[in-house]
Write an enzyme that holds these catalytic residues in place. Structure first.
Site, PDB file in Angstrom:
ATOM      1  N   HIS A  83       0.984   6.204   1.897  1.00 44.12           N
ATOM      2  CA  HIS A  83       1.723   7.140   2.750  1.00 44.12           C
ATOM      3  C   HIS A  83       2.913   7.779   2.062  1.00 44.12           C
ATOM      4  O   HIS A  83       3.493   8.741   2.584  1.00 44.12           O
ATOM      5  CB  HIS A  83       2.069   6.485   4.089  1.00 44.12           C
ATOM      6  CG  HIS A  83       0.811   6.203   4.851  1.00 44.12           C
ATOM      7  ND1 HIS A  83      -0.113   7.189   5.117  1.00 44.12           N
ATOM      8  CD2 HIS A  83       0.266   5.051   5.320  1.00 44.12           C
ATOM      9  CE1 HIS A  83      -1.164   6.668   5.729  1.00 44.12           C
ATOM     10  NE2 HIS A  83      -0.952   5.362   5.863  1.00 44.12           N
TER      11      HIS A  83
ATOM     12  N   HIS B 120      -3.875  -4.617   7.785  1.00 38.99           N
ATOM     13  CA  HIS B 120      -3.996  -3.443   8.661  1.00 38.99           C
ATOM     14  C   HIS B 120      -3.122  -3.586   9.909  1.00 38.99           C
ATOM     15  O   HIS B 120      -3.295  -4.515  10.687  1.00 38.99           O
ATOM     16  CB  HIS B 120      -5.436  -3.135   9.093  1.00 38.99           C
ATOM     17  CG  HIS B 120      -5.611  -1.666   9.366  1.00 38.99           C
ATOM     18  ND1 HIS B 120      -5.214  -1.088  10.546  1.00 38.99           N
ATOM     19  CD2 HIS B 120      -6.060  -0.661   8.593  1.00 38.99           C
ATOM     20  CE1 HIS B 120      -5.441   0.211  10.479  1.00 38.99           C
ATOM     21  NE2 HIS B 120      -5.943   0.503   9.309  1.00 38.99           N
TER      22      HIS B 120
ATOM     23  N   ASN C 114       0.852  -1.194   0.000  1.00 42.47           N
ATOM     24  CA  ASN C 114       0.000   0.000   0.000  1.00 42.47           C
ATOM     25  C   ASN C 114       0.893   1.251   0.000  1.00 42.47           C
ATOM     26  O   ASN C 114       1.682   1.449   0.924  1.00 42.47           O
ATOM     27  CB  ASN C 114      -0.907  -0.042   1.235  1.00 42.47           C
ATOM     28  CG  ASN C 114      -1.828   1.154   1.307  1.00 42.47           C
ATOM     29  OD1 ASN C 114      -1.398   2.287   1.099  1.00 42.47           O
ATOM     30  ND2 ASN C 114      -3.081   0.923   1.619  1.00 42.47           N
TER      31      ASN C 114
ATOM     32  N   ARG D 205      -6.943  12.742   0.582  1.00 43.50           N
ATOM     33  CA  ARG D 205      -5.878  13.212   1.478  1.00 43.50           C
ATOM     34  C   ARG D 205      -4.515  12.597   1.127  1.00 43.50           C
ATOM     35  O   ARG D 205      -3.491  13.116   1.497  1.00 43.50           O
ATOM     36  CB  ARG D 205      -6.222  12.925   2.936  1.00 43.50           C
ATOM     37  CG  ARG D 205      -6.105  11.466   3.327  1.00 43.50           C
ATOM     38  CD  ARG D 205      -6.149  11.320   4.824  1.00 43.50           C
ATOM     39  NE  ARG D 205      -7.485  11.512   5.333  1.00 43.50           N
ATOM     40  CZ  ARG D 205      -7.976  10.829   6.363  1.00 43.50           C
ATOM     41  NH1 ARG D 205      -7.236   9.961   6.994  1.00 43.50           N
ATOM     42  NH2 ARG D 205      -9.208  11.011   6.765  1.00 43.50           N
TER      43      ARG D 205
ATOM     44  N   GLU E 139      -8.617   0.405  -2.966  1.00 42.76           N
ATOM     45  CA  GLU E 139      -9.478   0.445  -1.777  1.00 42.76           C
ATOM     46  C   GLU E 139     -10.409   1.635  -1.935  1.00 42.76           C
ATOM     47  O   GLU E 139      -9.953   2.737  -2.274  1.00 42.76           O
ATOM     48  CB  GLU E 139      -8.637   0.662  -0.523  1.00 42.76           C
ATOM     49  CG  GLU E 139      -7.751  -0.502  -0.168  1.00 42.76           C
ATOM     50  CD  GLU E 139      -6.923  -0.188   1.078  1.00 42.76           C
ATOM     51  OE1 GLU E 139      -7.106   0.889   1.688  1.00 42.76           O
ATOM     52  OE2 GLU E 139      -6.098  -1.011   1.426  1.00 42.76           O
TER      53      GLU E 139
ATOM     54  N   HIS F  94      -5.653   3.641  -1.668  1.00 41.48           N
ATOM     55  CA  HIS F  94      -6.984   4.010  -1.195  1.00 41.48           C
ATOM     56  C   HIS F  94      -7.285   5.438  -1.634  1.00 41.48           C
ATOM     57  O   HIS F  94      -6.751   6.386  -1.060  1.00 41.48           O
ATOM     58  CB  HIS F  94      -7.006   3.889   0.340  1.00 41.48           C
ATOM     59  CG  HIS F  94      -8.337   4.170   0.964  1.00 41.48           C
ATOM     60  ND1 HIS F  94      -8.545   4.062   2.311  1.00 41.48           N
ATOM     61  CD2 HIS F  94      -9.518   4.555   0.450  1.00 41.48           C
ATOM     62  CE1 HIS F  94      -9.810   4.375   2.597  1.00 41.48           C
ATOM     63  NE2 HIS F  94     -10.417   4.687   1.471  1.00 41.48           N
TER      64      HIS F  94
HETATM   65  N1  PXP Z   1      -5.918  -3.179   4.055  1.00 37.26           N
HETATM   66  C1  PXP Z   1      -6.884  -2.233   4.082  1.00 37.26           C
HETATM   67  C2  PXP Z   1      -8.242  -2.601   3.624  1.00 37.26           C
HETATM   68  C3  PXP Z   1      -6.608  -0.914   4.499  1.00 37.26           C
HETATM   69  O1  PXP Z   1      -7.588   0.017   4.528  1.00 37.26           O
HETATM   70  C4  PXP Z   1      -5.288  -0.586   4.866  1.00 37.26           C
HETATM   71  C5  PXP Z   1      -4.956   0.818   5.252  1.00 37.26           C
HETATM   72  O2  PXP Z   1      -5.137   1.666   4.155  1.00 37.26           O
HETATM   73  C6  PXP Z   1      -4.313  -1.598   4.801  1.00 37.26           C
HETATM   74  C7  PXP Z   1      -4.652  -2.886   4.415  1.00 37.26           C
HETATM   75  C8  PXP Z   1      -2.882  -1.328   5.150  1.00 37.26           C
HETATM   76  O3  PXP Z   1      -2.781  -1.000   6.498  1.00 37.26           O
HETATM   77  P1  PXP Z   1      -1.375  -0.510   7.076  1.00 37.26           P
HETATM   78  O4  PXP Z   1      -1.052   0.796   6.401  1.00 37.26           O
HETATM   79  O5  PXP Z   1      -1.629  -0.371   8.536  1.00 37.26           O
HETATM   80  O6  PXP Z   1      -0.372  -1.579   6.730  1.00 37.26           O
END
Ligand code: PXP
Length: 244
Positions: A13, A197, A10, A52, A73, A46
């Site tokens: 960030h 997550h 992901n 943001r 997402e 996402h």
């Molecule tokens: N899976 C989903 C559905 C999420 O919403 C997120 C956060 O955007 C993640 C995985 C990744 O989470 P993390 O950034 O805490 O690894």
């Protein structure tokens, strides 16, 4: 070697850092290419209602450039379904979204809005998009995800991650048992099983060992460590440039 689990990286960030300065670096599109080259099986992003972090420009360029899968997402809204149908990522992950939250706090409550979710799932699936729903490890929510036609569920590992961070062994065990039970149940009723997550270098192993899980989506910890691992190199390069 263990079994192969798909890793979705992901890159949200990277965009958080870019947007903090309203500038063009670091570009999440570059990050997606590097993650792809480094062995990510999937790029996860996402696009939030308030944009943001990543936005449609990032999504479209990433979809066009990378060779691995794109997992979008998104909230269950007409606007987001429209974007997904336009860009056609390999997979969509339906998530809840509140403006004031720092990150996605809980799983999607499918039970209380089955018709709305079913309608979105149908539209996305008819465009050939794999539909995953991010939910808490709860049998009723998993059953509801199956009922509305999802292909997969992503089990929310946030509570496990919190217990792990607090060194609360009893809760870690409880949360792992909850994830194991949910994973077995989801597979039994014919869903693909993913998780994500709050997963970090330290806590990922026990989740990766749950046999039904075929995909993990991980963001914050990978980007956090990328900053630290890359910092020495970046400081040395700036020093070299200053000194000529
Ligand atoms: N899976 C989903 C559905 C999420 O919403 C997120 C956060 O955007 C993640 C995985 C990744 O989470 P993390 O950034 O805490 O690894």
């Amino acid at each position: 070697m263990g079994r192969k689990i798909r890793l979705g990286v992901n890159i949200d960030h990277v965009a958080t850092v870019r947007n903090a300065r309203r500038t063009f670096e670091p570009d999440p599109v570059h990050a997606a290419v590097i993650a792809d080259l480094a062995g990510a099986d999937q790029i996860t992003l996402h696009v939030r209602e308030d944009r943001r972090h990543v936005n449609e420009r990032d999504l479209k360029l990433i979809k066009g450039l990378i060779h691995s899968r794109v997992n979008l997402e998104m909230a269950v809204t007409d606007e987001m379904v429209g974007i997904a149908l336009d860009v056609k990522p390999h997979q969509v992950t339906l998530v809840p979204e509140k403006r004031e939250e720092v990150t996605t706090e809980g799983g999607l409550d499918v039970l209380s809005q089955k018709e709305k979710v079913r309608e979105a799932v149908e539209k996305l699936k008819s465009a050939g998009i794999v539909v995953n729903i991010f939910i808490d490890p709860d049998r009723e929510q998993i059953r509801a995800a199956k009922d509305v036609g999802a292909d997969a569920v992503e089990l929310h590992t946030g509570r496990y991650a919190e217990a792990f961070a607090e060194n609360d062994e009893e809760r870690v065990k409880e949360e792992l048992d909850r994830l194991r039970d949910a994973a077995a149940f989801a597979k039994e009723i014919g869903l693909k099983v993913y998780a994500g997550h709050g997963l970090t270098f330290k806590n990922v192993k026990a989740v990766a060992e749950i046999p039904e899980i075929e995909e993990l989506n991980i963001g914050h910890s990978i980007i956090a460590n990328a900053i630290l691992f890359g910092l020495e190199k970046a400081v040395r390069e700036m020093r070299r440039l200053i000194e000529g």
